[in-house]
Design an enzyme around this catalytic site. Structure first.
Site, PDB file in Angstrom:
ATOM      1  N   SER A   1       0.852  -1.187   0.000  1.00  0.00           N
ATOM      2  CA  SER A   1       0.000   0.000   0.000  1.00  0.00           C
ATOM      3  C   SER A   1       0.886   1.235   0.000  1.00  0.00           C
ATOM      4  CB  SER A   1      -0.863   0.007   1.278  1.00  0.00           C
ATOM      5  OG  SER A   1      -1.527   1.242   1.440  1.00  0.00           O
TER       6      SER A   1
ATOM      7  N   TYR B   1      -2.582  -1.615  10.166  1.00  0.00           N
ATOM      8  CA  TYR B   1      -2.573  -1.766   8.701  1.00  0.00           C
ATOM      9  C   TYR B   1      -1.218  -1.351   8.125  1.00  0.00           C
ATOM     10  CZ  TYR B   1      -4.070  -1.085   3.833  1.00  0.00           C
ATOM     11  OH  TYR B   1      -4.184  -1.138   2.466  1.00  0.00           O
TER      12      TYR B   1
HETATM   13  P1  NAP Z   1     -11.588  -5.389  -0.849  1.00  0.00           P
HETATM   14  O1  NAP Z   1     -12.497  -4.795  -1.851  1.00  0.00           O
HETATM   15  O2  NAP Z   1     -11.998  -5.385   0.590  1.00  0.00           O
HETATM   16  O3  NAP Z   1     -11.185  -6.860  -1.291  1.00  0.00           O
HETATM   17  C1  NAP Z   1     -10.347  -7.634  -0.459  1.00  0.00           C
HETATM   18  C2  NAP Z   1     -10.800  -9.056  -0.550  1.00  0.00           C
HETATM   19  O4  NAP Z   1      -9.978  -9.842   0.349  1.00  0.00           O
HETATM   20  C3  NAP Z   1     -12.243  -9.253  -0.081  1.00  0.00           C
HETATM   21  O5  NAP Z   1     -12.919 -10.098  -0.971  1.00  0.00           O
HETATM   22  C4  NAP Z   1     -12.063  -9.871   1.282  1.00  0.00           C
HETATM   23  O6  NAP Z   1     -13.157 -10.694   1.706  1.00  0.00           O
HETATM   24  C5  NAP Z   1     -10.828 -10.718   1.052  1.00  0.00           C
HETATM   25  N1  NAP Z   1     -10.269 -11.187   2.308  1.00  0.00           N
HETATM   26  C6  NAP Z   1     -10.230 -10.556   3.517  1.00  0.00           C
HETATM   27  N2  NAP Z   1      -9.700 -11.350   4.442  1.00  0.00           N
HETATM   28  C7  NAP Z   1      -9.371 -12.517   3.825  1.00  0.00           C
HETATM   29  C8  NAP Z   1      -8.804 -13.727   4.249  1.00  0.00           C
HETATM   30  N3  NAP Z   1      -8.464 -13.952   5.527  1.00  0.00           N
HETATM   31  N4  NAP Z   1      -8.611 -14.711   3.336  1.00  0.00           N
HETATM   32  C9  NAP Z   1      -8.962 -14.542   2.047  1.00  0.00           C
HETATM   33  N5  NAP Z   1      -9.537 -13.421   1.586  1.00  0.00           N
HETATM   34  C10 NAP Z   1      -9.743 -12.420   2.464  1.00  0.00           C
HETATM   35  O7  NAP Z   1     -10.162  -4.653  -0.877  1.00  0.00           O
HETATM   36  P2  NAP Z   1      -9.366  -3.912  -2.065  1.00  0.00           P
HETATM   37  O8  NAP Z   1      -9.559  -2.461  -1.895  1.00  0.00           O
HETATM   38  O9  NAP Z   1      -9.625  -4.556  -3.376  1.00  0.00           O
HETATM   39  O10 NAP Z   1      -7.882  -4.226  -1.563  1.00  0.00           O
HETATM   40  C11 NAP Z   1      -7.100  -5.295  -2.069  1.00  0.00           C
HETATM   41  C12 NAP Z   1      -5.687  -5.137  -1.526  1.00  0.00           C
HETATM   42  O11 NAP Z   1      -5.170  -3.871  -1.907  1.00  0.00           O
HETATM   43  C13 NAP Z   1      -5.617  -5.191   0.003  1.00  0.00           C
HETATM   44  O12 NAP Z   1      -4.454  -5.884   0.397  1.00  0.00           O
HETATM   45  C14 NAP Z   1      -5.513  -3.741   0.389  1.00  0.00           C
HETATM   46  O13 NAP Z   1      -4.862  -3.534   1.630  1.00  0.00           O
HETATM   47  C15 NAP Z   1      -4.693  -3.193  -0.770  1.00  0.00           C
HETATM   48  N6  NAP Z   1      -4.847  -1.744  -0.939  1.00  0.00           N
HETATM   49  C16 NAP Z   1      -6.067  -1.218  -1.257  1.00  0.00           C
HETATM   50  C17 NAP Z   1      -6.168   0.168  -1.393  1.00  0.00           C
HETATM   51  C18 NAP Z   1      -7.469   0.829  -1.742  1.00  0.00           C
HETATM   52  O14 NAP Z   1      -7.513   2.072  -1.704  1.00  0.00           O
HETATM   53  N7  NAP Z   1      -8.525   0.103  -2.105  1.00  0.00           N
HETATM   54  C19 NAP Z   1      -5.053   0.978  -1.185  1.00  0.00           C
HETATM   55  C20 NAP Z   1      -3.844   0.399  -0.863  1.00  0.00           C
HETATM   56  C21 NAP Z   1      -3.745  -0.971  -0.750  1.00  0.00           C
HETATM   57  P3  NAP Z   1     -14.126 -10.150   2.917  1.00  0.00           P
HETATM   58  O15 NAP Z   1     -14.947  -9.088   2.326  1.00  0.00           O
HETATM   59  O16 NAP Z   1     -14.855 -11.369   3.346  1.00  0.00           O
HETATM   60  O17 NAP Z   1     -13.222  -9.593   3.996  1.00  0.00           O
END
Ligand code: NAP
Length: 254
Positions: free
Chosen positions: A139, A152
């Protein structure tokens, strides 16, 4: 840059958000994909949408047994794993002094230990197959000190460090390991805390807007592809310039 023909990619947290866009972009680039997530219904629906070259497997990234099963499933369905995207993660935000030890440990377990178990699980198969590419999703919070992200942010700095260690240990085995650092990106994770799409909606960044999941996916797919054949141990910020520093528009002489 997004040619993944003849490669199989496993994507954790692949049912929605950035992970789902990686799955779509990878299939468009010719890959077989294994979408791995806790969200069974969303994951199965996505795999159906993507067709013959996509499968869904239930995976809790904190479970060694689930990882073993997911890896065996990928081998049985597609013959092996060439690319791993450690994308699953949870986001949190509260001041350091109100963070609880129990919650800190839970975030650590999913966001960092989950990445470690994933890498450990796929490395033997990748070595046997002559190489591979691991992309760990950190991130912008893993590149700078961001307030309200003690658990985080700590895990995302950890993912960045673990990536470097993997790159050093696995280089001669032809396994590349890189981290991607998204800035604020429009996904279900950020929509639920009020982030909106559109120009001018995110003045914190030089580009003035949040990112789209597809823009993060393109960078991830590049690192999975042979176009990145000499790229390992890198940290690729895909953040509209957020981590370049404070966005202060200073004009000399005024
Ligand atoms: P998201 O929409 O919440 O998708 C994350 C997915 O991971 C969800 O389907 C979630 O399922 C799943 N997950 C959570 N815990 C898990 C576990 N123990 N085992 C397997 N799957 C699990 O998030 P996103 O925004 O796409 O983010 C994806 C990645 O990018 C993350 O690592 C996040 O930290 C990183 N990131 C995102 C942003 C942003 O602005 N969106 C910025 C920087 C970094 P549940 O819904 O059941 O929890």
């Amino acid at each position: 840059m997004n040619d993944l023909s003849n490669k199989t990619v496993l994507i954790t947290g692949g049912a929605r958000g950035i992970g789902a866009e990686v799955a779509r972009t990878a299939v468009a680039g010719g890959a077989n994909v294994v979408v791995a997530d806790l969200l069974d219904a969303d994951g199965q629906e996505l795999a159906r949408e993507l067709g013959d070259r996509a499968r869904f497997v239930h995976l809790d990234v904190t479970s060694e047994d689930d990882w073993q099963r997911a890896a065996e499933f990928a081998v049985a369905e597609f013959g092996g794993i060439d690319g791993l995207v450690n994308n699953a993660g949870i986001s949190t935000g509260q001041p350091l002094e109100s963070e609880t030890v129990e919650h800190f440990r839970q975030v650590l377990d999913i966001n960092l230990t989950g990445v470690f178990i994933g890498m450990k699980t796929v490395i033997p198969g990748m070595k046997e197959n002559g190489g591979g590419s691991i992309v760990n999703i950190s991130s912008a919070a893993g590149l700078m000190g961001l307030a309200m992200t003690s658990s985080y942010g700590a895990t995302k700095w950890g993912v960045r460090g673990l990536t470097k260690i993997g790159a050093v240990e696995l280089g001669t085995s032809r396994i590349r390991v890189n981290s991607v650092h998204p800035g604020m990106t429009y996904t279900p994770m950020t929509a639920q805390v009020g982030i909106q799409q559109g120009e001018g909606n995110y003045p914190n960044t030089p580009m003035g807007r949040v990112g789209e999941a597809s823009e993060i996916a393109d960078a991830i797919v590049y690192l999975l592809s042979d176009a990145a054949s000499y790229v390992t141990g890198a940290e690729l910020a895909v953040d509209g310039g957020w981590t370049t520093g404070p966005t202060v528009k200073y004009v000399m002489g005024q």
